[in-house]
Each structure stands twice: as C-alpha cells, then as structure tokens.
Design a protein around this motif. Structure first.
Motif, PDB file in Angstrom:
ATOM      1  N   ASP A   1       0.844  -1.184   0.000  1.00 19.04           N
ATOM      2  CA  ASP A   1       0.000   0.000   0.000  1.00 19.04           C
ATOM      3  C   ASP A   1       0.889   1.247   0.000  1.00 19.04           C
ATOM      4  N   VAL A   2       0.407   2.296  -0.649  1.00 14.88           N
ATOM      5  CA  VAL A   2       1.195   3.529  -0.770  1.00 14.88           C
ATOM      6  C   VAL A   2       1.648   4.043   0.595  1.00 14.88           C
ATOM      7  N   SER A   3       0.801   3.898   1.613  1.00 23.93           N
ATOM      8  CA  SER A   3       1.134   4.411   2.949  1.00 23.93           C
ATOM      9  C   SER A   3       2.410   3.782   3.503  1.00 23.93           C
ATOM     10  N   GLU A   4       2.697   2.534   3.109  1.00 23.73           N
ATOM     11  CA  GLU A   4       3.897   1.853   3.599  1.00 23.73           C
ATOM     12  C   GLU A   4       5.167   2.591   3.163  1.00 23.73           C
ATOM     13  N   TYR A   5       5.152   3.133   1.944  1.00 27.38           N
ATOM     14  CA  TYR A   5       6.326   3.819   1.426  1.00 27.38           C
ATOM     15  C   TYR A   5       6.447   5.220   2.016  1.00 27.38           C
TER      16      TYR A   5
END
Length: 324
Positions: free
Chosen positions: A127-131
């Motif tokens: 998920d984008v939030s992980e990056y």
C-alpha cells in the motif's frame, strides 16, 4: 588488531589527521596522505565502518528492491546502479521481491535496520502508505508512488515508435503481449499508446495480458503457441519486453513461422542479448545506464538534504534489426 591510535603513532601524526585521511576531509598534504595509507596497509588496519557511519550520520549503503535479478533487464539495470553507486563510495544491498508483498515488506524492514541511506524501488506491491511512512530517501524505477521521485523511460513514445514501424511495414493484424494492464505501472503507457495508434489506423488488434509476475518465462511458450493457433493470420507483434519477444522467436521457429517474412516482431528494452537472437531483434531501447545513474544521483541528493523534482523521464530510441 591495529587501532586508529596505533596508526597515528607510527605515522607520527595526530588521530585527527588519520581520521581526516579516512574521511577525505580538510586539507592534508599528499605526502601525509600517502604516508598514512602506507602505514595502514603495513599494519593491516581496518576502519570501524559502524563508528564511521555514526560519525558521518550516513552508512554509505543503499538498498535496491527489484522483482528478480535473474531477469536480464533488472540484471543489467542493477549492474549500472551498483557500478555508479560504487564510484560514489556507496555499497549496495540488492533484494529480489518476486512481486511478493511479504518478501518486499521484510526486505524494507531489513534495509531500515541496516540503516541504509536510501532505497531504489523497482518493485511495488505494498500500500502507498507503507512507502510514505518510511520517511527516508526513496526513488522508484518505472513506478509512480504518491510524491516519491521516479525515473522512467518515455514509455508512451516507445509504444508510438513500435506502432509506427509495424504500420509502415504494412502489418494489418497485430498482436500485443504485455503485462497486466490493471496494475498502475508507468510501463503500461507503452501499451496504451501502441493500441491507440493501431485503433486510429483501423488495424485489427489482439491483446494478450500476462499475470502479475511477467518476469518468469515458463508459461510463455504455451501462451504464444495458443496465440498463433487462434490467430494464424497475424502479421505483426509487439512484445512489451525483449524476453517475451525472444520466446516469440523460439515458438515461431518451432511452428515454421518465418520472421520477418511472415511476422514482423518488435521487443522492448534493448537488453544485450536482443542483438544475439536469430533473427536479431528490433526493439525499443531504454537508456538503462543513464536511468541507473540518474536514480543514484537523485538518492545521493536526497540523502544530502537537497530537493529534487518528482518526474524524471528519459528518451527512448527505435533500434531496427532483422526481425522487422
């Protein structure tokens, strides 16, 4: 085991001078520099890299996560990245994600624990939030993730060049083999522009989408064989990678389909072996060395606290060989 103090005493200089030689800081005469290095070699002195990285607040290590280094495209790209990073004093940790979320997350955690200065991402499954939550320098390759800087070739132009050549060669029924177009990848732009060009020119099109792991060729031959069985009148084919195109050449040879007499074929990437296939493969060339150098330069600037732009797109070129 020799210490920095031992080196300083034998060289008859201060510990600070030895430290400056090691870190290439401040003015040190060439004679003193050579003397210190000679003493270090004589005493087999090994600098404490952990202590040095803490002092610099940099580990001089970079991480790179790619689907698989066994794929020639990623192998060549990783070579250029490591080679240039090494010239800047960085060491590389290269990780194969195999497009597996669990592996990618584990590798990201490992790179964080090893205090890498930055990560070059050639894989994107989380998920984008992980990056975003990583809060450390990241540059992506051919992937657009939130506001993270990315390096890519001009995929849209690549698709246009492929379509224009096949149209110019007189092809009227053209197949396109590509990755999963539902994934949000910049590479899909090459498919989008290619198919748009064919539609505008009223050319019949057959599209074959591969699965999410398009970097393994075990099933390519069966898929390509079925394509020719279902569409024996194909006269053109654009593959979204040279590896796929090489498998097309192999299947065509087994089925007695002459390339380029009966089928015009174009690949994408211009990896080294594209010129070695029989016939030699016409392809859209990505500037792999330039892409690798740019990715490292961007990471280096981010680590140094500089601001960089988000979008970095390099031009592609058509390399015409015998397959068209």
């Amino acid at each position: 085991m020799a210490t920095i103090k031992d080196v300083a005493e034998k060289a008859q200089v201060s510990v600070t001078t030895v430290s400056r030689v090691l870190n290439n800081r401040g003015y040190i005469s060439q004679a003193t520099r050579e003397k210190v290095f000679r003493i270090m070699k004589e005493m087999n002195y090994q600098p404490n890299e952990i202590a040095r990285s803490l002092m610099r607040k940099r580990s001089m290590m970079l991480g790179m996560i790619i689907p698989t280094i066994a794929h020639p495209f990623f192998g060549e790209l990783a070579y250029h990245i490591e080679n240039y990073a090494s010239s800047l004093g960085y060491k590389m940790l290269i990780c194969n994600s195999r497009m597996n979320q669990r592996k990618e997350k584990e590798y990201i955690d490992m790179l964080k624990s090893n205090r890498v200065d930055g990560i070059i991402m050639g894989s994107h499954t989380l998920d984008v939030s992980e990056y975003i939550q990583l809060q450390q320098p990241i540059v992506t390759l051919d992937r657009r993730i939130a506001d993270i800087p990315y390096v890519s070739s001009d995929n849209y132009r690549g698709g246009v060049l492929a379509a224009e050549l096949l149209i110019r060669k007189g092809c009227r029924k053209i197949a396109h083999i590509c990755g999963n177009l539902s994934l949000d990848l910049l590479g899909n732009l090459r498919s989008e522009s290619f198919l748009d060009m064919l539609q505008k020119n009223d050319i019949e099109t057959v599209v074959i989408e591969l699965g999410t792991d398009v970097f393994e060729s075990e099933d390519y031959e069966n898929m390509i064989t079925r394509l020719f069985e279902d569409h024996p009148d194909l006269d053109g084919l654009f593959a979204s990678s040279d590896m796929i195109a090489a498998n097309v050449i192999k299947v065509c040879a087994s089925l007695g389909i002459a390339v380029p007499e009966r089928l015009k074929l174009i690949g994408y990437d211009n990896i080294q072996f594209a010129a070695l296939t029989n016939p030699a493969l016409t392809t859209i060339s990505q500037p792999l060395e330039e892409m690798g150098i740019l990715a490292v330069d961007l990471i280096d600037k981010l680590v140094s606290g500089e601001q960089v732009g988000m979008e970095h797109i390099l031009p592609v070129t058509l390399i015409e060989r015998s397959s068209t």
